[in-house]
Design a protein around this motif. Structure first.
Motif: not given
Ligand SMILES: [Zn+2]
Ligand SMILES: [Zn+2]
Length: 553
Positions: A150, A152, A164, A166-168, A170, A175, A178, A182
């Motif tokens: 994915w 961003y 990335y 997994e989100r963490n 990136c 936050e 993000w 989204t």
């Protein structure tokens, strides 16, 4: 330096022939030049005599890949490092450059492409972009298994994609941003792509000046169908994004990016440069080779003042990820010029501030902060949970007390260290005790069977008033500077690194500074300082064998 270089004349003087200016390009000449084995058709530009001339290979030699020839045909014959040249003799600089370039080309004519493939990332990065501002940033590790990705992307107009799995991973995005992106369901957010790690698939990079066709790309993508059947549908999408990786030496991987867009009935392939944002990669870029011992060390820092904060930062930059920061004090303006914390931390707790600062500055740390004082914190459980305890309180009475608790409760492999500065730039000390070995802070206070009040290694003679007082009785502080702490912290960090690989001894180290300030302030130096302590290693060896009551129990 900036006088125009008479390149055509110089080329003639060094024996080139058929010298012609290249139309529409300033100061760029094509020519022929004879090497040891072949005649080469080349071109050259030389705009800045502070650098070596740029030498390009002519199209007619670009029917195959050659090591050290970039996609835009420049020959990488020297990185300029360790090379001395003078712009007073341009002719011999040009001749030498041509000889080096020809040697690279002659050597590379053998058809052995090992060197070419070891530089593949640079080659692919050098492809002149149709979509010039687009950049793929890899926040995920380049592993051996293919998977979905994915991206961003801050906005429609930004072409920086943060990839990335997994989100963490990136870490570049707050936050808040993000969530905002989204929630807006920005079309740039949530872009999907694929990570495809090449193994022994044959890679056929575009020849200099050329681009991949969609079919060239499909050959590679299709080889992943057995593992990722969904790719069969994906290759029909109007927009497709891929990050490929390929094996390099020492088990490492290089990467390159691809963007495909459908243009009418056909698909266009764009080569996209890749930059790397994963922690392991970034640490390697800092010449860090982190061995398992460093990664697994759990460190407690008791005292997060000047030296303690600097050691913490140095340890993190050396690859230590797991730190407990202990200090009950509030960060005050008085601390500012000898502490790592920026001014906006003033008024908060030192330990919590240092944790926040290190987490914001570096990646993926496991930090704890405690506002307990060291004595309260040092329970047997807390001691047992750390491999290394660093005491940077400047209070030796307390540190010797804690040392006793440590020795009662520690097990093999654990370490405890005390660090302190001498006043007025005279120096600093580090003593590191390893469980089961002789030699500790108390040894420095123990001589001929009795305890001393001052450490034997002190650089000043006892009973002098060195605490300068700027604010009256309540506000005394020890006179040492940020650079004194930095030097002590560096010595401490180096000693820790050494101790991780030589577990069979304890360490005492010092650094000795200049005495000008001490003389100016009428502070008397000790014989240890004056002698320079040349017999230190011998002395410490003996010390650890004559034994103090704490470490010889
Ligand atoms: Zn090269
Ligand atoms: Zn001892």
């Amino acid at each position: 330096m900036n006088q125009p270089v008479p390149l055509a004349e110089l080329l003639e003087a060094v024996g080139a022939w058929d010298i012609k200016p290249i139309p529409q390009q300033q100061e760029h000449f094509s020519f022929n030049f004879k090497g040891q084995r072949n005649v080469w058709s080349l071109s050259a530009r030389w705009l800045d005599t502070g650098k070596l001339p740029q030498i390009y290979l002519d199209d007619r030699h670009c029917d195959k890949h050659r090591p050290h020839v970039a996609w835009y045909r420049v020959v990488c014959y020297n990185d300029g490092e360790g090379l001395f040249f003078t712009d007073e003799d341009l002719e011999s600089v040009l001749l030498k450059s041509l000889q080096m370039a020809i040697k690279v080309l002659d050597d590379g004519s053998s058809g052995n492409l090992t060197e070419f493939f070891s530089e593949l990332e640079g080659y692919m990065d050098g492809i002149i972009k149709i979509k010039p501002s687009t950049n793929y940033q890899c926040y995920f590790p380049l592993e051996e298994t293919p998977h979905k990705l994915w991206a961003y992307c801050e906005s429609k107009t930004s072409h920086k994609y943060k990839w990335y799995s997994e989100r963490n991973q990136c870490w570049g995005v707050s936050e808040k941003d993000w969530k905002r992106t989204t929630e807006k369901k920005s079309p740039a957010h949530g872009v999907r792509g694929y990570y495809l790690p090449l193994r022994d698939q044959h890679i056929d990079p575009p020849l200099p000046g050329e681009y991949w066709s969609f079919n060239d790309l499909l050959k590679l993508v299709n080889s992943f169908l057995p593992e990722l059947p969904e790719l069969e549908k994906f290759v029909n999408k109007p927009w497709q994004r891929y990050i490929f990786s390929f094996p390099r030496e020492k088990g490492e991987r290089g990467a390159f990016g691809i963007l495909v867009n459908k243009d009418g009935a056909s698909y266009r392939v764009h080569h996209i440069p890749v930059s790397r944002f994963h922690k392991d990669y970034l640490q390697k870029r800092a010449s860090l080779t982190i061995h398992a011992a460093i990664k697994s060390q759990r460190v407690a820092m008791i005292g997060c003042g000047s030296i303690g904060s600097m050691i913490s930062q140095m340890l993190v930059q050396s690859g230590f990820d797991n730190l407990t920061l202990v200090d009950p004090d509030i960060y005050s303006a008085d601390n500012l010029y000898r502490h790592v914390l920026p001014k906006y931390f003033i008024g908060g707790g030192k330990a919590a501030g240092l944790k926040m600062f290190l987490e914001s500055a570096f990646l993926d740390l496991s930090l704890k902060a405690s506002s307990d004082n060291g004595a309260k914190w040092a329970t047997p459980e807390n001691i047992q949970q750390h491999d290394l305890i660093i005491l940077a309180t400047g209070n030796h009475a307390f540190e010797r007390q804690l040392l006793k608790t440590f020795i009662r409760n520690s097990s093999l492999g654990q370490k405890i260290m005390s660090v302190w500065n001498e006043p007025l730039g005279l120096g600093g000390h580090v003593v590191l005790h390893q469980t089961g070995q002789h030699g500790c802070l108390n040894c420095l206070y123990f001589e001929g069977g009795s305890q001393l009040i001052h450490p034997q290694v002190s650089f000043i003679t006892p009973n002098q008033k060195v605490s300068k007082n700027l604010t009256g009785c309540g506000g005394s502080f020890s006179p040492f500077s940020a650079n004194d702490s930095r030097q002590t912290a560096l010595l401490a960090t180096r000693t820790i690194e050494t101790a991780l690989t030589s577990k069979e001894k304890s360490f005492y180290e010092f650094w000795r500074g200049d005495k000008k300030q001490a003389i100016h302030n009428e502070i008397n130096r000790s014989p240890v300082y004056d002698s320079g302590f040349p017999e230190k290693d011998l002395w410490w060896d003996e010390k650890t064998n004559t034994g103090c009551p704490i470490c010889r129990n």
